[in-house]
Enzyme design. Structure first.
Site, short mmCIF file in Angstrom:
data_model
loop_
_atom_site.label_atom_id
_atom_site.label_comp_id
_atom_site.label_asym_id
_atom_site.label_seq_id
_atom_site.Cartn_x
_atom_site.Cartn_y
_atom_site.Cartn_z
N ASP A 25 0.76 -1.06 0.03
CA ASP A 25 -0.04 0.05 -0.02
C ASP A 25 0.90 1.32 0.22
O ASP A 25 0.63 2.18 -0.61
CB ASP A 25 -1.00 -0.14 1.13
CG ASP A 25 -0.57 -0.19 2.62
OD1 ASP A 25 0.85 -0.53 2.52
OD2 ASP A 25 -1.11 0.12 3.35
N GLY A 26 2.05 1.32 0.56
CA GLY A 26 2.74 2.41 0.62
C GLY A 26 3.37 2.69 -0.96
O GLY A 26 3.36 4.09 -1.19
N SER A 27 3.88 1.75 -1.39
CA SER A 27 4.30 1.80 -2.98
C SER A 27 3.17 2.47 -3.83
O SER A 27 3.38 3.25 -4.71
CB SER A 27 4.69 0.71 -3.37
OG SER A 27 5.55 0.05 -2.59
N ILE A 31 3.05 -10.87 0.61
CA ILE A 31 2.81 -12.27 1.44
C ILE A 31 1.96 -11.95 2.66
O ILE A 31 1.25 -12.73 2.98
CB ILE A 31 4.16 -13.10 1.93
CG1 ILE A 31 4.57 -11.93 3.08
CG2 ILE A 31 5.02 -13.34 0.93
CD1 ILE A 31 5.55 -12.81 4.01
N ASP A 32 1.52 -10.79 2.77
CA ASP A 32 0.96 -10.42 4.31
C ASP A 32 -0.79 -10.74 3.87
O ASP A 32 -1.62 -10.82 5.05
CB ASP A 32 1.10 -8.94 4.86
CG ASP A 32 2.73 -9.11 5.13
OD1 ASP A 32 3.19 -9.83 5.32
OD2 ASP A 32 3.08 -7.84 5.03
N ARG A 53 6.49 -32.50 22.39
CA ARG A 53 6.80 -30.93 22.77
C ARG A 53 5.70 -30.35 22.36
O ARG A 53 4.87 -30.76 21.35
CB ARG A 53 7.94 -30.71 21.89
CG ARG A 53 9.24 -31.01 22.75
CD ARG A 53 10.59 -30.89 21.78
NE ARG A 53 11.64 -30.98 22.69
CZ ARG A 53 13.06 -30.94 22.41
NH1 ARG A 53 13.34 -31.11 20.85
NH2 ARG A 53 14.02 -31.33 23.09
N MET A 110 5.12 -14.44 9.99
CA MET A 110 5.02 -13.13 9.40
C MET A 110 3.62 -12.53 8.96
O MET A 110 2.71 -13.22 9.37
CB MET A 110 5.79 -13.00 8.24
CG MET A 110 7.21 -12.80 8.29
SD MET A 110 8.00 -12.57 6.74
CE MET A 110 9.98 -11.99 7.38
N HIS A 120 12.16 -14.90 7.03
CA HIS A 120 12.31 -14.68 5.55
C HIS A 120 12.18 -15.91 4.66
O HIS A 120 11.88 -15.77 3.26
CB HIS A 120 13.30 -13.76 5.17
CG HIS A 120 13.17 -12.41 5.61
ND1 HIS A 120 13.54 -12.01 6.97
CD2 HIS A 120 12.59 -11.45 4.78
CE1 HIS A 120 13.11 -10.75 7.19
NE2 HIS A 120 12.88 -10.13 6.00
N VAL A 121 12.17 -17.08 5.16
CA VAL A 121 11.77 -18.41 4.50
C VAL A 121 10.37 -18.09 3.96
O VAL A 121 10.26 -18.71 2.81
CB VAL A 121 11.95 -19.62 5.44
CG1 VAL A 121 11.38 -20.84 4.89
CG2 VAL A 121 13.34 -19.92 6.14
O1 F6P Z 1 5.33 -7.21 4.35
C1 F6P Z 1 6.32 -8.53 4.12
C2 F6P Z 1 6.92 -8.62 5.39
O2 F6P Z 1 7.74 -9.92 5.04
C3 F6P Z 1 6.24 -8.56 6.57
O3 F6P Z 1 5.35 -9.93 6.82
C4 F6P Z 1 7.35 -8.40 7.50
O4 F6P Z 1 6.87 -7.86 8.79
C5 F6P Z 1 8.18 -7.48 7.00
O5 F6P Z 1 8.03 -7.81 5.42
C6 F6P Z 1 9.64 -7.76 7.11
O6 F6P Z 1 10.40 -6.77 6.52
P1 F6P Z 1 12.12 -6.84 6.22
O7 F6P Z 1 12.22 -7.86 4.88
O8 F6P Z 1 12.44 -5.50 5.67
O9 F6P Z 1 12.74 -7.35 7.30
#
Ligand code: F6P
Length: 363
Positions: A105-107, A151-152, A187, A194, A284-285
């Site tokens: 949305d920012g972009s 991805i969010d 466990r 994310m 980031h995986v």
């Molecule tokens: O908006 C995508 C996202 O992966 C979010 O899920 C996460 O909070 C953020 O970006 C992580 O940002 P960066 O890649 O700058 O660490």
């Protein structure tokens, strides 16, 4: 042909390449001169080699790749008028008056501001002799179409953002892998996923993995959540389950708006139930690796629709965002979607949880 450029901005996501490919090929098919703008808005501001003409084969063999081959960046320069002035000059010099932006949305908000300012930017470029009168006249209209890559799944107006489905697959695979080791050792695992301020990834993967508990930002748990959580975990163990899975969205909060972290949840479980508990932060995986079939097709469909929207734009046409609505590619007013997305954030900040959930709608 018309000058058209495509760029990716903000965080990358799987399926962006499919979208870039579709934009390039559809635009060439319709007779446009097509450009890549590399490194997002930064490349537009810096110009030079960052703006490169694309051809049919320059987007071959990218559909299966994660990330974005043309690079992405979070750009500060474009937030200043002087940056946008440089960007406008770089576009005019190459005859680009049609932009496809793939980002969050920012972009997209930045793109809309740019479009609103376009006339005054060209006036300033003319006054400072950076462009001539003929250029001022020829390139007086800037058309913009957005696509949401993230991805969010945090953007109002589209059922799915490009990348969400692949991230869901990645999280689901990771949980499946964790379940086997959790089972062996009886466990409890707490998985942090994310999503920034959006609980979609957490909620959906909780459903797909039979998780026992999930924490999401839009619907903070009752104040006595530690008791409720422990009761639920214990019930499952009493019923014969050898493990517990708890999903914590990275943006999870309590009813006071304070973060609920994986570490806090672990403490509650360990203190009250003495269960052998581990935390896995997926990180980031979730944003990497090959895009799913859904994201590839989504990128293709959105990309093609974006080019068609640009070709049909008139001076009166508002900037639009190409969205998915009940499996149809539709065009929606960009700023309406951005405003709605901001309203969700405001509702959460105001602790109006029901409103937040309602505004999120299907996305
Ligand atoms: O908006 C995508 C996202 O992966 C979010 O899920 C996460 O909070 C953020 O970006 C992580 O940002 P960066 O890649 O700058 O660490």
């Amino acid at each position: 042909g018309k000058g058209l450029a495509v760029f990716t901005s903000g965080g990358d996501s799987q399926g962006m390449n499919a979208a870039v490919r579709a934009v390039v090929r559809m635009a060439i098919y319709l007779g446009c001169k097509v450009f890549f703008i590399k490194e997002g808005y930064q490349g537009m501001v810096d110009g030079g080699d960052n703006i490169e003409e694309a051809n049919w084969s320059s987007v071959s063999s990218i559909i299966h790749k994660g990330g974005t081959v043309i690079g992405s960046a979070r750009c500060m320069d474009f937030k200043e008028r002087v940056g946008r002035l440089k960007a406008a000059c770089n576009l005019v010099k190459r005859g680009i008056t049609n932009l496809v932006v793939i980002g969050g949305d920012g972009s997209l908000t930045g793109a809309n501001l740019f479009r609103q300012e376009w006339s005054s930017l060209l006036d300033e470029l003319l006054q400072t002799s950076q462009i001539n009168k003929a250029e001022r006249e020829k390139y007086k209209q800037l058309n913009i179409v957005g696509m949401v890559g993230s991805i969010d799944n945090d953007f109002c107006g589209t059922d799915m953002t490009i990348g969400t489905d692949s991230a869901l697959h990645r999280i689901m695979d990771a949980i499946d892998a964790i379940v086997s080791t959790a089972y062996s050792h009886q466990r409890t695992f707490i998985m942090e996923v994310m999503g920034r301020h959006c609980g979609y990834l957490a909620l959906v993967t909780a459903l797909t993995s039979e998780a026992d508990y999930v924490f999401i930002p839009e619907m903070p748990p009752p104040r006595d959540w530690p008791t409720k959580l422990c009761t639920k975990l214990e019930q499952e163990r009493t019923a014969g389950q050898r493990l517990n899975i708890i999903i914590v969205s990275e943006g999870a909060i309590d009813r006071d708006g304070q973060p609920i972290t994986a570490e806090m949840v672990k403490q509650v479980v360990v203190d009250n139930l003495k269960q052998d508990t581990r935390i896995t932060v997926l990180g980031h995986v979730q944003r990497g690796g090959a895009p799913s079939a859904f994201d590839r097709v989504l990128g293709c469909r959105m990309g093609a629709e974006a080019v068609m929207a640009l070709m049909e734009a008139t001076p009166e046409t508002e900037a639009c965002v190409v969205s998915l609505d009940g499996n149809q590619a539709v065009r929606l007013p960009l700023m309406e979607c951005v405003e709605k997305t901001k309203a969700v954030a405001k509702a959460m900040a105001d602790k109006e949880w029901e409103l937040a959930v309602q505004l999120r709608g299907r996305s």
